[in-house]
Design an enzyme around this catalytic site. Structure first.
Site, short mmCIF file in Angstrom:
data_model
loop_
_atom_site.label_atom_id
_atom_site.label_comp_id
_atom_site.label_asym_id
_atom_site.label_seq_id
_atom_site.Cartn_x
_atom_site.Cartn_y
_atom_site.Cartn_z
N THR A 1 7.63 -9.29 -20.51
CA THR A 1 7.57 -7.98 -20.40
C THR A 1 6.57 -7.15 -21.36
O THR A 1 6.72 -5.99 -21.58
CB THR A 1 9.17 -7.24 -20.43
OG1 THR A 1 9.48 -7.82 -21.54
CG2 THR A 1 9.62 -7.84 -19.25
N LYS B 1 12.37 5.58 -17.64
CA LYS B 1 12.36 4.21 -17.08
C LYS B 1 13.73 3.51 -17.61
O LYS B 1 13.93 3.57 -18.78
CB LYS B 1 11.19 3.43 -17.60
CG LYS B 1 9.85 4.08 -17.14
CD LYS B 1 8.73 3.33 -17.94
CE LYS B 1 8.56 3.83 -19.30
NZ LYS B 1 7.49 3.29 -20.08
N GLY C 1 4.06 -4.99 -22.44
CA GLY C 1 3.02 -4.27 -21.71
C GLY C 1 3.40 -3.55 -20.63
O GLY C 1 2.58 -2.90 -19.77
N THR C 2 4.62 -3.68 -20.01
CA THR C 2 4.99 -3.13 -18.64
C THR C 2 4.99 -1.93 -18.80
O THR C 2 4.21 -1.19 -17.85
CB THR C 2 6.41 -3.41 -18.52
OG1 THR C 2 7.23 -3.19 -19.60
CG2 THR C 2 6.72 -4.76 -18.19
N GLY C 3 5.02 -1.12 -19.90
CA GLY C 3 5.12 0.41 -19.99
C GLY C 3 3.60 0.72 -19.72
O GLY C 3 3.11 1.91 -19.16
N CYS C 4 2.52 0.28 -20.51
CA CYS C 4 1.20 0.56 -20.36
C CYS C 4 0.86 0.11 -18.93
O CYS C 4 -0.08 1.17 -18.42
CB CYS C 4 0.54 -0.27 -21.29
SG CYS C 4 0.92 -0.54 -23.05
N1 LIG Z 1 12.98 -7.25 -16.25
C1 LIG Z 1 12.63 -6.44 -15.44
N2 LIG Z 1 12.69 -6.69 -14.03
C2 LIG Z 1 12.11 -5.60 -13.22
N3 LIG Z 1 11.47 -4.40 -13.63
C3 LIG Z 1 11.45 -4.43 -15.13
C4 LIG Z 1 12.12 -5.13 -16.00
N4 LIG Z 1 11.69 -4.73 -17.16
C5 LIG Z 1 11.53 -3.52 -17.09
N5 LIG Z 1 11.09 -3.19 -15.74
C6 LIG Z 1 10.33 -2.23 -15.13
O1 LIG Z 1 9.30 -2.12 -15.78
C7 LIG Z 1 8.81 -0.56 -15.91
C8 LIG Z 1 8.36 -0.31 -17.26
O2 LIG Z 1 9.53 -0.03 -18.02
P1 LIG Z 1 10.25 -0.33 -19.71
O3 LIG Z 1 11.21 0.42 -19.86
O4 LIG Z 1 9.98 -1.92 -19.54
O5 LIG Z 1 8.96 0.36 -20.36
P2 LIG Z 1 8.40 0.09 -21.81
O6 LIG Z 1 9.63 -0.15 -22.55
O7 LIG Z 1 7.72 1.41 -22.02
O8 LIG Z 1 7.26 -1.07 -21.96
P3 LIG Z 1 6.58 -1.83 -23.23
O9 LIG Z 1 7.42 -3.11 -23.08
O10 LIG Z 1 5.31 -1.53 -22.76
O11 LIG Z 1 7.01 -0.78 -24.35
C9 LIG Z 1 9.73 0.15 -15.52
O12 LIG Z 1 9.70 0.52 -13.79
C10 LIG Z 1 11.15 -0.86 -15.42
O13 LIG Z 1 12.11 -0.29 -14.67
C1 LIG Z 2 -1.81 -0.68 -28.20
C2 LIG Z 2 -0.38 -0.79 -27.77
N1 LIG Z 2 0.10 0.12 -27.03
C3 LIG Z 2 1.19 0.04 -26.38
C4 LIG Z 2 2.03 -1.06 -26.60
C5 LIG Z 2 3.52 -1.14 -26.19
O1 LIG Z 2 3.63 -1.93 -25.32
C6 LIG Z 2 1.32 -2.13 -27.37
N2 LIG Z 2 2.03 -3.00 -27.59
N3 LIG Z 2 0.10 -1.95 -27.91
#
Ligand SMILES: Nc1ncnc2c1ncn2[C@@H]1O[C@H](COP(=O)(O)OP(=O)(O)OP(=O)(O)O)[C@@H](O)[C@H]1O
Ligand SMILES: Cc1ncc(CO)c(N)n1
Length: 268
Positions: free
Chosen positions: A207, A176, A209-212
């Site tokens: 943003t 990502k 929790g976007t990854g979750c």
């Molecule tokens: N500002 C943004 N605008 C549009 N899409 C975004 C933005 N930030 C992240 N994304 C998208 O959101 C999704 C999650 O990506 P990201 O790399 O933020 O995950 P992450 O770091 O694992 O998340 P977390 O914050 O939960 O740890 C991906 O599809 C990424 O391209």
């Molecule tokens: C429990 C948990 N899993 C994953 C993330 C990453 O966003 C978080 N903040 N908390």
């Protein structure tokens, strides 16, 4: 009657509702998939960061897994925060005895920068659990850890996705680009082909929790029977809408809007 799609998340919690198990269950529900959860750690956290963590005893994680798998259908599952190696071992035991699709979100640190798993458990995650994954969904720092290479541009992102499959044994890797500048571009390599998923970047700090949310949406679509490429395509739309329609809650990185996709459907 068609079977009801059932998905399981094995992860830590977020009482403020934006990440972890809470985000996963909201996402499953929004995508009309029956959601189930096994808690690994109770995390006192909110939009500003992590205040405290309480780990669930290993036997209790094992028992939760038994409760689900002895009684319920599991068509797909995801793992998120697994704080230490002992937890990983009991989860691994279950993963090797199910044919459910397995989405691994290799969670290492929260959006706030707080560490969520023990430093020494990272190698176990990479060496033992990653090869079991149908797809693994690292962000840039996680992909850098797995491959040992720095990521500077989109070519490096694609290289990392390839390497995670060819060298580290995941069946597919979705790397990502959320942490990069410019548009939000992710790359999926499935062992044969590189696919690109693109969205414009929204100027927002919401943003958390976007990854979750993204990995939960992939898990939900796999439970419904979508092929991996289609599942990721739908999930990218889901997480993009969740970011686009996010709300300014809390004093830090706000949560996403798990019903954001409805706003997009109304417009169509
Ligand atoms: N500002 C943004 N605008 C549009 N899409 C975004 C933005 N930030 C992240 N994304 C998208 O959101 C999704 C999650 O990506 P990201 O790399 O933020 O995950 P992450 O770091 O694992 O998340 P977390 O914050 O939960 O740890 C991906 O599809 C990424 O391209
Ligand atoms: C429990 C948990 N899993 C994953 C993330 C990453 O966003 C978080 N903040 N908390």
């Amino acid at each position: 009657m068609k079977p009801i799609p059932c998905a399981l998340t094995i992860a830590g919690t977020d009482p403020s509702g934006g990440a972890g198990i809470q985000a996963d269950l909201k996402t499953f529900q929004e995508l009309t998939v029956y959601g189930m959860s096994v808690s690994t750690s109770i995390v006192a956290q909110n939009t500003t960061g992590v205040q405290n963590v309480h780990h669930i005893p290993i036997d209790m994680i094992d028992e939760q897994l038994q409760s689900v798998f002895s009684d319920m259908p599991v068509h797909s599952l995801k793992t998120g925060m697994i704080a230490n190696e002992s937890m990983m071992r009991v989860i691994q035991k279950q993963l090797t005895s199910t044919d459910a699709y397995y989405v691994m979100d290799p969670v290492m640190v929260a959006t706030s920068g707080d560490p969520l798993i023990a430093e020494e458990a990272r190698d176990y995650l990479k060496e033992q659990l990653l090869p079991l994954a149908t797809v693994v969904t690292p962000n840039i720092p996680e992909a850098e850890f797995i491959t040992g290479n720095k990521i500077h541009d989109v070519n490096d992102l694609q290289e990392a996705a390839k390497e995670i499959v060819d060298k580290h044994g995941a069946r597919a890797a979705l790397v990502k680009g959320g942490h990069m500048h410019g548009d939000a571009i992710d790359y999926l390599y499935d062992g044969h082909k590189m696919h690109t998923f693109h969205s414009k970047r929204f100027d927002t700090t919401s943003t958390h929790g976007t990854g979750c949310t993204y990995s939960a949406a992939i898990t939900a679509h796999l439970a419904k029977g979508l092929p991996l490429y289609e599942a990721v395509k739908e999930a990218k739309q889901f997480v993009t809408a969740a970011i686009k329609h996010s709300f300014p809650l809390g004093a830090g990185n706000g949560p996403t809007n798990h019903w954001g996709i409805r706003e997009e459907r109304v417009k169509q």
